[in-house]
Design a protein around this motif. Structure first.
Motif, PDB file in Angstrom:
ATOM      1  N   PRO A 197       0.820  -1.222   0.000  1.00 25.07           N
ATOM      2  CA  PRO A 197       0.000   0.000   0.000  1.00 25.07           C
ATOM      3  C   PRO A 197       0.850   1.267   0.000  1.00 25.07           C
ATOM      4  O   PRO A 197       0.512   2.249  -0.662  1.00 25.07           O
ATOM      5  CB  PRO A 197      -0.806  -0.111   1.303  1.00 25.07           C
ATOM      6  CG  PRO A 197      -0.771  -1.563   1.655  1.00 25.07           C
ATOM      7  CD  PRO A 197       0.522  -2.102   1.131  1.00 25.07           C
ATOM      8  N   LEU A 198       2.007   1.204   0.693  1.00 23.22           N
ATOM      9  CA  LEU A 198       2.885   2.380   0.736  1.00 23.22           C
ATOM     10  C   LEU A 198       3.476   2.638  -0.661  1.00 23.22           C
ATOM     11  O   LEU A 198       3.553   3.783  -1.128  1.00 23.22           O
ATOM     12  CB  LEU A 198       4.000   2.135   1.756  1.00 23.22           C
ATOM     13  CG  LEU A 198       4.951   3.306   2.004  1.00 23.22           C
ATOM     14  CD1 LEU A 198       4.185   4.477   2.612  1.00 23.22           C
ATOM     15  CD2 LEU A 198       6.096   2.880   2.938  1.00 23.22           C
ATOM     16  N   ALA A 199       3.888   1.552  -1.350  1.00 21.32           N
ATOM     17  CA  ALA A 199       4.456   1.694  -2.696  1.00 21.32           C
ATOM     18  C   ALA A 199       3.412   2.276  -3.647  1.00 21.32           C
ATOM     19  O   ALA A 199       3.716   3.150  -4.471  1.00 21.32           O
ATOM     20  CB  ALA A 199       4.932   0.335  -3.206  1.00 21.32           C
ATOM     21  N   LEU A 200       2.166   1.828  -3.492  1.00 19.52           N
ATOM     22  CA  LEU A 200       1.099   2.329  -4.373  1.00 19.52           C
ATOM     23  C   LEU A 200       0.834   3.814  -4.108  1.00 19.52           C
ATOM     24  O   LEU A 200       0.671   4.601  -5.040  1.00 19.52           O
ATOM     25  CB  LEU A 200      -0.183   1.513  -4.174  1.00 19.52           C
ATOM     26  CG  LEU A 200      -0.174   0.126  -4.831  1.00 19.52           C
ATOM     27  CD1 LEU A 200      -1.351  -0.720  -4.344  1.00 19.52           C
ATOM     28  CD2 LEU A 200      -0.219   0.258  -6.354  1.00 19.52           C
ATOM     29  N   ALA A 201       0.849   4.178  -2.825  1.00 16.38           N
ATOM     30  CA  ALA A 201       0.630   5.588  -2.482  1.00 16.38           C
ATOM     31  C   ALA A 201       1.789   6.427  -3.033  1.00 16.38           C
ATOM     32  O   ALA A 201       1.577   7.509  -3.595  1.00 16.38           O
ATOM     33  CB  ALA A 201       0.517   5.746  -0.969  1.00 16.38           C
ATOM     34  N   GLY A 202       3.018   5.921  -2.910  1.00 17.71           N
ATOM     35  CA  GLY A 202       4.196   6.637  -3.432  1.00 17.71           C
ATOM     36  C   GLY A 202       4.090   6.819  -4.940  1.00 17.71           C
ATOM     37  O   GLY A 202       4.384   7.893  -5.478  1.00 17.71           O
ATOM     38  N   ALA A 203       3.630   5.763  -5.617  1.00 12.73           N
ATOM     39  CA  ALA A 203       3.522   5.831  -7.078  1.00 12.73           C
ATOM     40  C   ALA A 203       2.432   6.813  -7.491  1.00 12.73           C
ATOM     41  O   ALA A 203       2.545   7.493  -8.513  1.00 12.73           O
ATOM     42  CB  ALA A 203       3.239   4.447  -7.646  1.00 12.73           C
ATOM     43  N   GLN A 204       1.390   6.903  -6.679  1.00  7.19           N
ATOM     44  CA  GLN A 204       0.294   7.849  -6.952  1.00  7.19           C
ATOM     45  C   GLN A 204       0.858   9.268  -7.022  1.00  7.19           C
ATOM     46  O   GLN A 204       0.506  10.036  -7.911  1.00  7.19           O
ATOM     47  CB  GLN A 204      -0.707   7.704  -5.792  1.00  7.19           C
ATOM     48  CG  GLN A 204      -2.145   8.020  -6.028  1.00  7.19           C
ATOM     49  CD  GLN A 204      -2.782   7.380  -7.236  1.00  7.19           C
ATOM     50  OE1 GLN A 204      -2.759   7.975  -8.287  1.00  7.19           O
ATOM     51  NE2 GLN A 204      -3.350   6.193  -7.089  1.00  7.19           N
ATOM     52  N   LEU A 205       1.796   9.585  -6.089  1.00  6.23           N
ATOM     53  CA  LEU A 205       2.414  10.914  -6.095  1.00  6.23           C
ATOM     54  C   LEU A 205       3.530  10.988  -7.137  1.00  6.23           C
ATOM     55  O   LEU A 205       3.670  11.970  -7.854  1.00  6.23           O
ATOM     56  CB  LEU A 205       3.022  11.201  -4.707  1.00  6.23           C
ATOM     57  CG  LEU A 205       2.029  11.340  -3.554  1.00  6.23           C
ATOM     58  CD1 LEU A 205       2.760  11.480  -2.226  1.00  6.23           C
ATOM     59  CD2 LEU A 205       1.144  12.572  -3.795  1.00  6.23           C
ATOM     60  N   GLY A 206       4.300   9.887  -7.229  1.00  7.20           N
ATOM     61  CA  GLY A 206       5.491   9.859  -8.095  1.00  7.20           C
ATOM     62  C   GLY A 206       5.174  10.009  -9.560  1.00  7.20           C
ATOM     63  O   GLY A 206       6.001  10.499 -10.337  1.00  7.20           O
TER      64      GLY A 206
END
Ligand SMILES: NC(=O)c1ccc[n+]([C@@H]2O[C@H](COP(=O)([O-])OP(=O)(O)OC[C@H]3O[C@@H](n4cnc5c(N)ncnc54)[C@H](OP(=O)(O)O)[C@@H]3O)[C@@H](O)[C@H]2O)c1
Length: 277
Positions: A227-236
């Motif tokens: 979930p953290l990676a997905l949230a990071g990718a959402q911003l990234g």
């Protein structure tokens, strides 16, 4: 043969162009570097003049992430379908589409869906096209190979979950051999997954690339919760089109398929990775 090769300036396209020329074929290269933009080639009429006296067509244009001017819909779907409609009109005898592993009925990402739309068009067309679906392609000139080699050299690497996503990378030489074989065999409609001999967990793949670069200490890793990676990718994704949640989903889905159909087509097994070491 006189071959129109799209994506001729790319990693796969450049390697293909050299191999085709070495085999005595002449190549008409298409890419923005050669003055041709897919964004301007979205109708069959736009392609017809470029296909004059062409015997074979290979489409190797693709992007991994979208930008304001580069969309999956135009680059993977509209322009290639326009090209293949022009091929139908001219009855071009050899058509090869470089698609991607995962562009199948389980596809969910915009990348895979846009590729599958073109593959579906070809499967329904009168062209006896060869649709090749490579997994991750390994080769020193490849951007992803360079990226993964850099990652593998780091003292410590964050992995998605346990890094146990399964991939089956294929060497560029095996992909090129498949394209050449498809060109040299009588046209027959075909969808072929182009995968390597061995499967790796993503973590083991990085470990292999580390050994390949002469680093003997094992890779140290830490787990990044999904979930953290997905949230990071959402911003990234605003910093780089590569950092998109779709990229995470594609990695989570894995990138592997049976190797036997490729072995049967080539008449040999794909390259053994140990030989690279
Ligand atoms: N590499 C892999 O691991 C891998 C795996 C599976 C499938 N594939 C597929 O294989 C194909 C080739 O991949 P690659 O690794 O060689 O990619 P690449 O190195 O990024 O090359 C992409 C090619 O597309 C051309 N291109 C991009 N935008 C264009 C536009 N608007 N008009 C015309 N040409 C354009 C680029 O040329 P210009 O920039 O000069 O226009 C370049 O020649 C793609 O369809 C990709 O999806 C690759």
């Amino acid at each position: 043969m006189h071959i129109l090769l799209t994506g001729a300036s790319g990693f796969i396209g450049q390697t293909l162009m050299q191999a085709l020329q070495a085999q005595g074929h002449t190549v008409k290269p298409i890419a923005r570097r050669y003055g041709y933009d897919f964004n301007q080639l979205t109708t069959a009429d736009a392609w017809l003049p470029l296909l004059d006296s062409i015997d074979g067509v290979i489409n190797s244009v693709g992007i991994i992430g979208q930008t304001r001017t580069q969309s999956f819909q135009v680059l993977h779907t509209q322009a290639p379908i326009a090209l293949f409609k022009a091929c139908e009109q001219l009855n071009i005898g050899k058509v090869i589409q470089i698609s991607a592993l995962g562009a199948d009925s389980a596809a969910r990402s915009a990348y895979h869906l846009s590729k599958r739309q073109t593959d579906d068009f070809l499967r329904a067309s009168i062209l006896n096209a060869a649709i090749l679906r490579p997994s991750l392609v390994y080769g020193d000139k490849g951007d992803s190979t360079q990226l993964f080699k850099r990652l593998a050299r780091l003292p410590i690497v964050g992995l998605l979950g346990k890094g146990d996503q399964i991939i089956r990378p294929v060497h560029i030489n095996d992909l090129v051999a498949t394209v050449i074989k498809a060109l040299n065999t009588p046209p027959q409609p075909m969808t072929l997954d182009v995968v390597g001999r061995q499967e790796f967990a993503f973590r083991a793949w990085l470990q292999f690339l580390r050994r390949l670069q002469g680093i003997t200490q094992p890779l140290r890793t830490f787990s990044v919760p999904i979930p953290l990676a997905l949230a990071g990718a959402q911003l990234g994704q605003f910093a780089s089109p590569l950092l998109h949640p779709d990229s995470i989903h594609m990695l989570l889905r894995g990138n592997s398929a049976e190797v036997q159909p490729l072995t049967a087509f080539l008449g040999r097994e794909p390259l053994d990775w140990e030989t690279l070491l």
